[in-house]
Design an enzyme around this catalytic site. Structure first.
Site, mmCIF file in Angstrom:
data_model
loop_
_atom_site.group_PDB
_atom_site.id
_atom_site.type_symbol
_atom_site.label_atom_id
_atom_site.label_comp_id
_atom_site.label_asym_id
_atom_site.label_seq_id
_atom_site.Cartn_x
_atom_site.Cartn_y
_atom_site.Cartn_z
ATOM 1 C CE LYS A 192 10.768 -5.286 2.042
ATOM 2 N NZ LYS A 192 11.169 -6.647 1.863
HETATM 3 C C1 LIG Z 1 11.385 -7.823 1.135
HETATM 4 C C2 LIG Z 1 11.096 -9.143 1.687
HETATM 5 C C3 LIG Z 1 12.056 -10.154 1.730
HETATM 6 C C4 LIG Z 1 13.409 -10.090 1.112
HETATM 7 O O1 LIG Z 1 14.023 -8.910 1.061
HETATM 8 P P1 LIG Z 1 14.987 -8.400 -0.136
HETATM 9 O O2 LIG Z 1 15.945 -7.556 0.635
HETATM 10 O O3 LIG Z 1 14.128 -7.666 -1.090
HETATM 11 O O4 LIG Z 1 15.641 -9.590 -0.745
HETATM 12 C C5 LIG Z 1 11.712 -11.343 2.341
HETATM 13 N N1 LIG Z 1 10.490 -11.547 2.853
HETATM 14 C C6 LIG Z 1 9.536 -10.611 2.809
HETATM 15 C C7 LIG Z 1 8.207 -10.938 3.408
HETATM 16 C C8 LIG Z 1 9.800 -9.390 2.225
HETATM 17 O O5 LIG Z 1 8.841 -8.467 2.165
#
Ligand SMILES: *Cc1c(COP(=O)(O)O)cnc(C)c1O
Length: 396
Positions: A192
């Site tokens: 992210k």
């Molecule tokens: C990565 C992601 C999440 C959740 O993130 P994690 O930290 O991996 O649990 C939720 N929604 C979307 C669209 C994502 O790409």
């Protein structure tokens, strides 16, 4: 034949300031967020204060993952078993997973041609389902028309939870993504916009919602040790009736994140510079369709999506295979077999009464995705665009 040799899963290193801060935390041995000296604020406390400030919101909670934040958002919002929750059919698996984890039932909404949620389908299903909750995923960083979304939420009295896993740093019409809804959730997982391996945030401006989220996150009775939080009186009523679902952030990860948060806006610009290079090449490639993005959408393009409207499934698989041979990793959202981060809605078999969504299937069947890690230079993006265009033109 041109060859691309860099890795699509290679991040930049953690800023030196973060490495130093993490080392300092390790030297103290006080890694737990509540393990502070008198009058000391832990790295986690400071991160929450800084994130709330960045968002322009009164309350922020750091926690163990983005998916965890989505789950306790459901609980803090008051969702009960059997409640219906509107959500995108085109999203990542943690979204329906968080809804399922709270015992609620996802009501899947179609994707539209611009890869955002289909607002007509949203309105129709808000009316027909009687749902009171809406978990909106800004999937792959595409921000839907938030003016219309908010009008729909108001009309149907929907409690809005924004999944901002791909929009940390993005805005709609100058207003930050994550400040429209009642709650917003963010991820600081490695892929992210800021990277602590695992981690996430929950933000809100509702005092009681934040008090419940803090209790859920595993604060024991140490809620007074939160600073981007409501005053202790707010906890008086809820502290005995809010279960502990432990999922805290620790000081090591917070230390790594703080300098990255300070750099976030600069990093967002670097992503977008790379995106614009790719977008321009795709726009000059007749086989590729890339939706133009509205002026109101100030996105953060840590990935790029495009469609091959005239291509059969066979041809799309060939594009993916040939690009892969040249070192270019594309993901296809149309695959019935979930792979890596792509999983089509109909692979979530735990959803009862799975709807048929022919429009979503049609759009996803032509949709490709590529990550843009910041370890790629602008020249790399130029080369990637050339390879992808050449391959698609040769196969059309
Ligand atoms: C990565 C992601 C999440 C959740 O993130 P994690 O930290 O991996 O649990 C939720 N929604 C979307 C669209 C994502 O790409």
């Amino acid at each position: 034949m041109k060859q691309f040799t860099k890795s699509f899963t290679q991040q930049e290193s953690i800023p030196e300031a973060g490495i130093k801060a993490a080392n300092d935390v390790m030297r103290t041995g006080r890694l737990h967020r509540y393990n502070t000296l008198p009058d000391e604020k832990s790295e986690t406390d400071l991160l929450e204060i800084e994130f709330a400030e960045y968002m322009g919101l009164p309350y922020a909670l750091a926690c163990s993952s983005g998916g965890y934040a989505l789950h306790i958002a459901m609980r803090a919002a008051g969702v009960e078993a059997g409640d219906k929750v509107l959500c995108n059919a085109f999203t990542l698996a943690p979204v329906p997973g968080a809804i399922h984890n709270s015992g609620a039932v996802p009501v899947l909404i179609d994707v539209a041609d611009d890869y955002c949620i289909d607002l007509d389908d949203l309105e129709a299903k808000a009316a027909a389902s009687g749902a009171r909750y809406f978990m909106l995923s800004h999937m792959r960083g595409h921000v839907a028309d938030m003016d219309r979304i908010m009008a729909i939420c108001e009309k149907y009295n929907l409690f809005l939870i924004e999944d901002c896993a791909h929009t940390m740093g993005a805005s709609w019409n100058g207003i930050k993504s994550g400040t429209f809804g009642d709650i917003a959730c963010f991820s600081t997982q490695t892929y992210k916009h800021i990277n602590s391996g695992e981690g996430g945030f929950l933000t809100t401006r509702h005092a009681e919602v934040m008090a419940r989220a803090i209790m859920h996150s595993g604060s024991y009775m140490l809620f007074e040790r939160h600073f981007a939080a409501p005053p202790k009186e707010v906890f008086e009523q809820i502290r005995f009736e809010t279960p502990n679902y432990s999922g805290r952030m620790d000081n090591l990860r917070a230390a790594i994140l703080r300098p990255q948060l300070a750099d976030l806006d600069t990093q967002c610009q670097r992503w977008n510079t790379r995106y614009r290079i790719l977008e321009q090449q795709f726009n000059n490639c007749p086989a590729i369709h890339i939706p133009s993005r509205p002026a109101k959408e100030q996105f953060v393009a840590s990935s790029i999506q495009f469609s091959l409207p005239g291509f059969s499934t066979e041809q799309i698989l060939q594009v993916v295979a040939q690009c892969n041979e040249q070192g270019v990793v594309l993901k296809w959202f149309g695959d019935s077999e979930p792979k890596d981060y792509t999983s089509r809605y109909d692979s979530w078999h735990y959803i009862e009464a799975m709807p048929q969504l022919p429009q979503t299937e049609k759009i996803l069947s032509k949709l490709l995705d590529m990550r843009i890690p910041l370890t790629f230079s602008e020249a790399d993006c130029q080369l990637l665009g050339e390879i992808i265009c050449k391959v698609t033109e040769s196969l059309k």
